[in-house]
Write an enzyme that holds these catalytic residues in place. Structure first.
Site, PDB file in Angstrom:
ATOM      1  N   MET A  44       0.835  -1.205   0.000  1.00 18.10           N
ATOM      2  CA  MET A  44       0.000   0.000   0.000  1.00 18.10           C
ATOM      3  C   MET A  44       0.870   1.255   0.000  1.00 18.10           C
ATOM      4  O   MET A  44       0.365   2.358   0.238  1.00 18.10           O
ATOM      5  CB  MET A  44      -0.940   0.005   1.203  1.00 18.10           C
ATOM      6  CG  MET A  44      -1.923  -1.169   1.169  1.00 18.10           C
ATOM      7  SD  MET A  44      -3.443  -0.858   2.069  1.00 18.10           S
ATOM      8  CE  MET A  44      -2.831  -0.574   3.714  1.00 18.10           C
ATOM      9  N   HIS A  57       9.114  -3.128   3.565  1.00 18.59           N
ATOM     10  CA  HIS A  57       8.696  -3.344   2.175  1.00 18.59           C
ATOM     11  C   HIS A  57       9.903  -3.637   1.284  1.00 18.59           C
ATOM     12  O   HIS A  57       9.861  -4.498   0.415  1.00 18.59           O
ATOM     13  CB  HIS A  57       8.014  -2.088   1.613  1.00 18.59           C
ATOM     14  CG  HIS A  57       6.755  -1.680   2.295  1.00 18.59           C
ATOM     15  ND1 HIS A  57       6.653  -0.513   3.027  1.00 18.59           N
ATOM     16  CD2 HIS A  57       5.527  -2.255   2.353  1.00 18.59           C
ATOM     17  CE1 HIS A  57       5.421  -0.384   3.495  1.00 18.59           C
ATOM     18  NE2 HIS A  57       4.716  -1.430   3.105  1.00 18.59           N
TER      19      HIS A  57
HETATM   20  P1  AMP Z   1       1.391  -2.812   3.467  1.00 16.78           P
HETATM   21  O1  AMP Z   1       1.945  -1.756   2.578  1.00 16.78           O
HETATM   22  O2  AMP Z   1       1.304  -2.419   4.902  1.00 16.78           O
HETATM   23  O3  AMP Z   1       0.118  -3.416   2.924  1.00 16.78           O
HETATM   24  O4  AMP Z   1       2.455  -3.997   3.444  1.00 16.78           O
HETATM   25  C1  AMP Z   1       2.860  -4.577   2.230  1.00 16.78           C
HETATM   26  C2  AMP Z   1       3.687  -5.792   2.510  1.00 16.78           C
HETATM   27  O5  AMP Z   1       4.836  -5.399   3.277  1.00 16.78           O
HETATM   28  C3  AMP Z   1       2.944  -6.845   3.349  1.00 16.78           C
HETATM   29  O6  AMP Z   1       3.277  -8.134   2.874  1.00 16.78           O
HETATM   30  C4  AMP Z   1       3.498  -6.605   4.730  1.00 16.78           C
HETATM   31  O7  AMP Z   1       3.463  -7.758   5.553  1.00 16.78           O
HETATM   32  C5  AMP Z   1       4.925  -6.218   4.421  1.00 16.78           C
HETATM   33  N1  AMP Z   1       5.490  -5.476   5.552  1.00 16.78           N
HETATM   34  C6  AMP Z   1       5.011  -4.342   6.111  1.00 16.78           C
HETATM   35  N2  AMP Z   1       5.772  -3.993   7.183  1.00 16.78           N
HETATM   36  C7  AMP Z   1       6.741  -4.939   7.297  1.00 16.78           C
HETATM   37  C8  AMP Z   1       7.816  -5.162   8.203  1.00 16.78           C
HETATM   38  N3  AMP Z   1       8.059  -4.332   9.219  1.00 16.78           N
HETATM   39  N4  AMP Z   1       8.594  -6.242   8.013  1.00 16.78           N
HETATM   40  C9  AMP Z   1       8.353  -7.108   6.989  1.00 16.78           C
HETATM   41  N5  AMP Z   1       7.356  -6.960   6.104  1.00 16.78           N
HETATM   42  C10 AMP Z   1       6.555  -5.886   6.251  1.00 16.78           C
END
Ligand code: AMP
Length: 306
Positions: A30, A37
């Site tokens: 997102m 990310h």
């Molecule tokens: P989001 O943008 O929050 O939807 O996250 C996108 C992807 O990044 C998802 O697969 C999340 O699990 C991963 N993600 C977000 N924060 C972290 C983090 N601190 N460590 C590892 N992966 C992450």
């Protein structure tokens, strides 16, 4: 790096890559990209010939009182970060492109979606499953990378991919933390200075839980109470839930043995934060996956699981 906003363009670029025998790796996000990310993009870069990433703030996964409007965005910074990580194709669809009409078809992963975060975010995981199914349909056969930070999301996606025979290999990547242990999240941007100073209590409680299990604790109830006590030391942090469960089907565990996900959610000011660790317990042996710490994403090599 090519930037695309259309479904047809992304679909044909991915089809063409596969026809040429190239492996496609996919990282859905997102946006408001941080090193968590970026670690997924790096894992995708290592394992594939073509890396596709998407940035889409998916309205379907936000409840009516949630933070859709104020969700942080930084397209210029995100494009630079994706390019630096070697992303080949950055998919930036508008809401109308992903949802030309309000969808009559959604995906519901029963059982996994109502518990933990699903209890206070009804419909959230239907929104996640639906948009991930749509994105996987657009990208086509690929290896798709998700963070273990969102452990319930990973379980939901894995089960959906399996149930629907979607042509994706799902890889779970390590949870990336700030130096003080706070799990990296786009939503950390909502924290005031005082709240940010209070936030490490969550990882502190999880680390104390890991130490207790290493010391012989095998009661899920006792572990959950220990975590609640630790978090209660910080009045700015209101624990929403603490769970001990199996990582794949999220079944609650009162006796701690095998793979155990220890997950928490808490309100800190106006932010809702989640965090977790995974313990692998075989009789007296305990291996704790506490995530990884990095503030130097460019110099750290992170390994994906499986
Ligand atoms: P989001 O943008 O929050 O939807 O996250 C996108 C992807 O990044 C998802 O697969 C999340 O699990 C991963 N993600 C977000 N924060 C972290 C983090 N601190 N460590 C590892 N992966 C992450």
């Amino acid at each position: 790096m090519i930037t695309a906003s259309g479904v047809a363009e992304v679909r044909s670029a991915c089809d063409e890559a596969r026809r040429a025998g190239r492996r496609v790796g996919f990282v859905p996000t997102m946006g408001f990209l941080h090193p968590g990310h970026r670690s997924l993009m790096r894992a995708a870069r290592v394992g594939n010939d073509v890396v596709v990433a998407s940035i889409f703030v998916n309205p379907l996964q936000f409840g009516p009182t949630e933070d859709l409007e104020r969700y942080p965005r930084d397209l210029a910074g995100d494009s630079a970060a994706a390019e630096a990580e070697g992303v080949d194709l950055l998919f930036l669809p508008a809401v109308d492109e992903m949802y030309p009409e309000p969808p009559l078809t959604t995906v519901h992963v029963a059982g996994l979606s109502e518990v933990l975060c699903g209890a206070s975010r009804p419909g959230h995981f239907d929104g996640v499953a639906t948009v991930v199914a749509k994105l996987l349909s657009i990208v086509g056969p690929c290896t798709a990378y998700f963070g273990r930070k969102d452990a319930q999301q990973l379980a939901v996606v894995r089960r959906m991919v399996s149930d629907l025979h979607l042509p994706a290999d799902v890889v779970g990547c390590p949870l990336v933390r700030e130096r003080d242990g706070v799990a990296m999240s786009s939503r950390n941007a909502y924290l005031s200075e005082e709240d940010r100073r209070a936030a490490p209590v969550l990882f502190g409680a999880l680390r104390a839980a890991a130490a207790a299990v290493t010391g012989g604790e095998r009661s899920g109830g006792a572990l959950r109470r220990l975590i609640a006590r630790e978090v209660a030391r910080e009045p700015r942090v209101a624990l929403e839930y603490v769970a001990t469960c199996r990582p794949d089907d999220l079944e609650p565990l009162d006796h701690l043995e095998g793979d155990v996900l220890v997950a928490v959610a808490a309100r800190v000011g106006s932010a809702r934060l989640i965090d977790n660790i995974t313990l692998c317990i075989r009789d007296a042996d305990v291996v704790a996956d506490l995530g990884v710490v990095t503030d130097r994403p460019e110099s750290e090599v992170l390994c994906a699981e499986r």
